[in-house]
Design an enzyme around this catalytic site. Structure first.
Site, PDB file in Angstrom:
ATOM      1  N   ASP A 359       1.085  -1.279   0.042  1.00 55.91           N
ATOM      2  CA  ASP A 359      -0.013  -0.018  -0.058  1.00 55.91           C
ATOM      3  C   ASP A 359       0.784   1.046   0.191  1.00 55.91           C
ATOM      4  OD1 ASP A 359      -2.980   1.713   0.253  1.00 55.91           O
ATOM      5  OD2 ASP A 359      -1.600   2.235   2.541  1.00 55.91           O
ATOM      6  N   LYS A 360       0.204   2.096  -0.899  1.00 56.42           N
ATOM      7  CA  LYS A 360       1.810   3.150  -1.297  1.00 56.42           C
ATOM      8  C   LYS A 360       1.244   4.318   0.247  1.00 56.42           C
ATOM      9  CE  LYS A 360       0.217   7.369  -2.836  1.00 56.42           C
ATOM     10  NZ  LYS A 360       0.783   8.157  -2.301  1.00 56.42           N
ATOM     11  N   THR A 361       0.438   5.030   0.663  1.00 54.16           N
ATOM     12  CA  THR A 361       0.761   6.137   1.699  1.00 54.16           C
ATOM     13  C   THR A 361       0.893   5.476   2.975  1.00 54.16           C
ATOM     14  OG1 THR A 361      -1.379   6.785   0.053  1.00 54.16           O
ATOM     15  CG2 THR A 361      -0.778   7.864   2.228  1.00 54.16           C
ATOM     16  N   THR A 512      -2.826   1.306  -5.100  1.00 54.90           N
ATOM     17  CA  THR A 512      -2.930   3.044  -3.819  1.00 54.90           C
ATOM     18  C   THR A 512      -3.981   4.028  -4.481  1.00 54.90           C
ATOM     19  OG1 THR A 512      -2.267   5.570  -4.200  1.00 54.90           O
ATOM     20  CG2 THR A 512      -1.853   3.975  -5.934  1.00 54.90           C
ATOM     21  N   GLY A 513      -4.744   5.047  -3.369  1.00 49.36           N
ATOM     22  CA  GLY A 513      -6.541   4.928  -4.052  1.00 49.36           C
ATOM     23  C   GLY A 513      -6.311   6.494  -4.985  1.00 49.36           C
ATOM     24  N   LYS A 540      -8.974  -3.814  -2.469  1.00 45.65           N
ATOM     25  CA  LYS A 540      -8.055  -3.866  -2.532  1.00 45.65           C
ATOM     26  C   LYS A 540      -7.704  -5.634  -2.087  1.00 45.65           C
ATOM     27  CE  LYS A 540      -6.123  -0.283  -0.479  1.00 45.65           C
ATOM     28  NZ  LYS A 540      -5.279   0.574   1.181  1.00 45.65           N
ATOM     29  N   ASP A 559      -1.224  -1.153   6.517  1.00 43.07           N
ATOM     30  CA  ASP A 559      -0.969  -0.299   7.760  1.00 43.07           C
ATOM     31  C   ASP A 559      -1.492  -1.074   8.935  1.00 43.07           C
ATOM     32  OD1 ASP A 559      -3.388   0.480   7.454  1.00 43.07           O
ATOM     33  OD2 ASP A 559      -2.591   2.117   6.661  1.00 43.07           O
ATOM     34  N   ASP A 563      -6.258  -1.317   5.574  1.00 45.64           N
ATOM     35  CA  ASP A 563      -5.729  -2.964   4.238  1.00 45.64           C
ATOM     36  C   ASP A 563      -6.107  -4.011   5.238  1.00 45.64           C
ATOM     37  OD1 ASP A 563      -4.223  -0.624   3.001  1.00 45.64           O
ATOM     38  OD2 ASP A 563      -3.044  -0.625   4.654  1.00 45.64           O
TER      39      ASP A 563
END
Length: 673
Positions: A359-361, A512-513, A540, A559, A563
């Site tokens: 997950d990016k953020t 990513t969103g 996801k 996180d 997720d």
């Protein structure tokens, strides 16, 4: 007042030993006492006397030295094996203790019978030697197991015994066990933090290496969370206690490690099945050897010796130790490095992962805006442009302003005093700095002022816009001086994490969103193989399934909150940056630090651990495949016959080799840190 406090002792951890009597101290004591009692038995053995060419002194009653002392050694030294055999048979799970108990019982009964008149040679010296070697082997094994669990024991020792409680403006030293949530404690420079809590006042740097693996001290300010057992730096801190005992970070870690050490993996179940059948094979081969040797030689002594040797040498002790010892070492040592294994089976599967999805953020990126690029007009110096923009934004609480100020702080630039500061809602901010009118704002501010971008900045701004970055301009004396690109900053560690995973031949994907432009920029920067943009949290898990349908074994890294569905769907779910929140139900592996390189460490650790398990399993089974026929006497025609004591020595040696190989895992774990 302290006397009324409720005690919050840290959660005790299980020693994870199959029986209370299995302790190094017990085996050590019984070994030395039995060895001392065995010396006269060995000295009076006719075989030993003829081999060494001496005669032991004879006196009235000397013939009873060997029978009586061997009986004492059997009862005292062999009792631990007899008790273990009884427990195994009660549980209908015959194993190592059953074989050893049966072997020494047969040898003792036969020796006693010959002493009382049955034709044949007694096994007095062989019996005591056999018990001594078995006790020595178990002692060495228990020491190895103790060392394996030492890492977990050390965690329990991290907490200090006392704390400085602040009451009515004064401090009072009390036992840590008497602290309770809501108490405020003083942590002096160099002292240990007594419990999990939040900084009320003071600033310092705290060394968290012993519980998170983070080598650099972590800055702490009011509002920051601290972990019990960590070491304070040069500043004093006042901390409000939030969690104690079993609810604390260390308590959670110890419970997680305990559960993982006691969980049964596929390899463990395989080893258990092999051990069970090995016991049956040993009993069968032992019985057949007894009958065959009795028929061929007519010697009851030789037949008993063969049966006893088979049962001793075939003990599945090494097999029973092969997997649990590796699990104990890898789980405890990884916990010290901030890698907490909650699901051993999933951890075992991690070695097979072919794709890691981040997950990016907040995982690959910091999760907060930062300045990624600065471009200046030809007549401007970048340092001066950053200083001027940060000076204008000095008092603003806007997230874009904070990002520009942080850039100036990182470059250690002194800000200039600003006057006539005025916010321009929705457009930006203006101020006078050293008599110069300066404005900072976005494209809307340029439109309002009817300013066109200089050619030197226009192409750069267009490229930033394609990457999905926010753009802020500095305007000084009526002209555009500089442009700042802002985006969710990529963690410096992410570059190395992606590169290392690809070196391990693991594909890296990103969810990513954010927009297509942002996702494409981050993927290009990091060299990520594949990305999925504008993915909602609920979608996801579908992306993970899509990858699995391609035949990929997927590890999802997030996180642990939004997720959760993807973490559960993945073959291995990894929660990263959990900090003190260890109890993340959706994750198989919890990474305490917010460092994507720990994903690499977790996968490497899984591979190293599995390799050690396979090595131990192959050694333990291979040893028995060779040792059992030898003990049965297949090489007797060429003069190779194993004595029972030698069989015990080989069995113990096999166990020690397995233990040493497992302990070498420490080097492999250290290499992944």
């Amino acid at each position: 007042m302290a006397a009324e406090r409720v005690s919050h002792e840290p959660a005790p951890h299980a020693e994870h030993v199959e029986h209370a009597m299995h302790s190094p101290e017990l085996f050590r004591r019984r070994f030395w006492i039995s060895l001392i009692l065995s010396i006269p038995v060995i000295l009076y053995a006719e075989t030993v006397q003829s081999l060494l060419g001496y005669r032991a002194p004879e006196f009235p009653g000397s013939t009873w030295i060997s029978p009586l002392l061997s009986m004492v050694v059997f009862i005292y030294g062999g009792n631990v094996f007899l008790q273990g055999a009884v427990e195994e048979l009660r549980a209908r799970l015959p194993g190592m203790m059953t074989l050893v108990g049966l072997a020494i019982s047969v040898a003792f009964a036969y020796s006693l019978a010959t002493t009382l008149g049955l034709p044949g040679e007694p096994f007095h010296w062989e019996l005591v030697t056999l018990i001594d070697v078995m006790l020595l082997g178990h002692w060495l094994e228990m020491r190895a197991v103790g060392r394996a669990r030492g890492a977990l024991t050390e965690l329990a020792k991290l907490l200090p015994s006392t704390a400085e409680l602040i009451l009515d403006g004064r401090t009072e030293e009390i036992p840590v066990s008497q602290l309770r949530p809501g108490d405020v404690v003083l942590v002096r420079p160099g002292a240990k933090v007594p419990a999990d809590g939040v900084v009320e006042s003071g600033e310092s740097e705290v060394n968290e290496a012993m519980v998170t693996g983070e080598s650099r001290p972590v800055a702490k300010r009011p509002g920051d969370r601290v972990i019990g057992g960590t070491v304070n730096g040069n500043g004093s801190l006042r901390i409000r206690v939030t969690h104690l005992g079993a609810e604390s970070f260390l308590g959670e870690v110890m419970r997680t490690v305990e559960q993982a050490q006691q969980s049964r993996t596929r390899m463990q179940r395989l080893a258990d099945r092999v051990a069970f059948w090995l016991v049956l094979v040993a009993l069968s081969v032992g019985a057949l050897s007894f009958l065959a040797w009795l028929a061929m030689t007519g010697s009851l002594t030789e037949a008993v010796a063969r049966a006893v040797t088979v049962m001793v040498i075939a003990c599945p002790h090494a097999l029973g130790l092969a997997i649990p010892l590796v699990i104990a070492i890898s789980t405890a040592l990884s916990a010290q490095r901030g890698i907490l294994v909650r699901n051993r089976t999933a951890f075992e599967r991690a070695r097979l992962v072919t794709t890691v999805v981040f997950d990016k953020t907040g995982t690959l990126t910091r999760g907060e805006l930062g300045v990624t690029d600065v471009a200046v007009e030809r007549s401007w110096n970048e340092v001066e442009a950053v200083r001027l923009a940060a000076s204008v934004e000095a008092e603003s609480e806007h997230h874009l302003a904070r990002a520009i100020r942080r850039l100036a702080e990182e470059r250690r630039l002194d800000l200039l005093p600003a006057a006539k500061v005025e916010a321009l809602p929705g457009r930006g901010i203006q101020a006078e700095v050293n008599g110069r009118r300066a404005l900072v704002g976005g494209p809307q501010l340029l439109s309002e002022l009817q300013l066109a971008l200089p050619a030197s900045l226009a192409e750069i701004a267009r490229r930033w816009d394609e990457q999905g970055k926010s753009i802020v301009y500095l305007i000084a004396d009526g002209s555009i001086a500089a442009a700042f690109a802002l985006a969710d900053q990529i963690r410096p560690e992410s570059y190395q994490a992606v590169r290392l995973l690809q070196q391990m031949r693991v594909r890296v994907a990103m969810l990513t969103g954010d927009s297509e432009g942002v996702a494409r920029w981050v993927a290009r920067e990091l060299g990520i193989d594949e990305y999925f943009a504008q993915v909602l949290p609920a979608e996801k898990a579908a992306v993970v399934k899509q990858l699995q349908h391609r035949g990929e074994s997927v590890a999802m890294v997030g996180d642990g909150i939004n997720d959760a569905p993807a973490l559960v769907t993945a073959d291995v779910g990894i929660a990263i940056g959990a900090g003190t929140d260890v109890a993340i139900e959706s994750a198989d592996i919890v990474l305490v630090r917010n460092d994507p390189r720990d994903v690499v460490n977790a996968l490497r650790l899984s591979r190293v651990t599995y390799r050690k398990m396979v090595q131990n399993l192959l050694w333990a089974t291979g040893y028995n495949a060779v040792a059992i026929p030898l003990a049965a006497g297949v090489l007797a025609p060429v003069g190779v016959v194993l004595a029972p004591a030698l069989g015990a020595l080989l069995m113990s040696l096999s166990t020690v080799i397995v233990a040493i190989n497992a302990l070498l895992l420490r080097r492999g774990v250290a290499a992944t840190a």
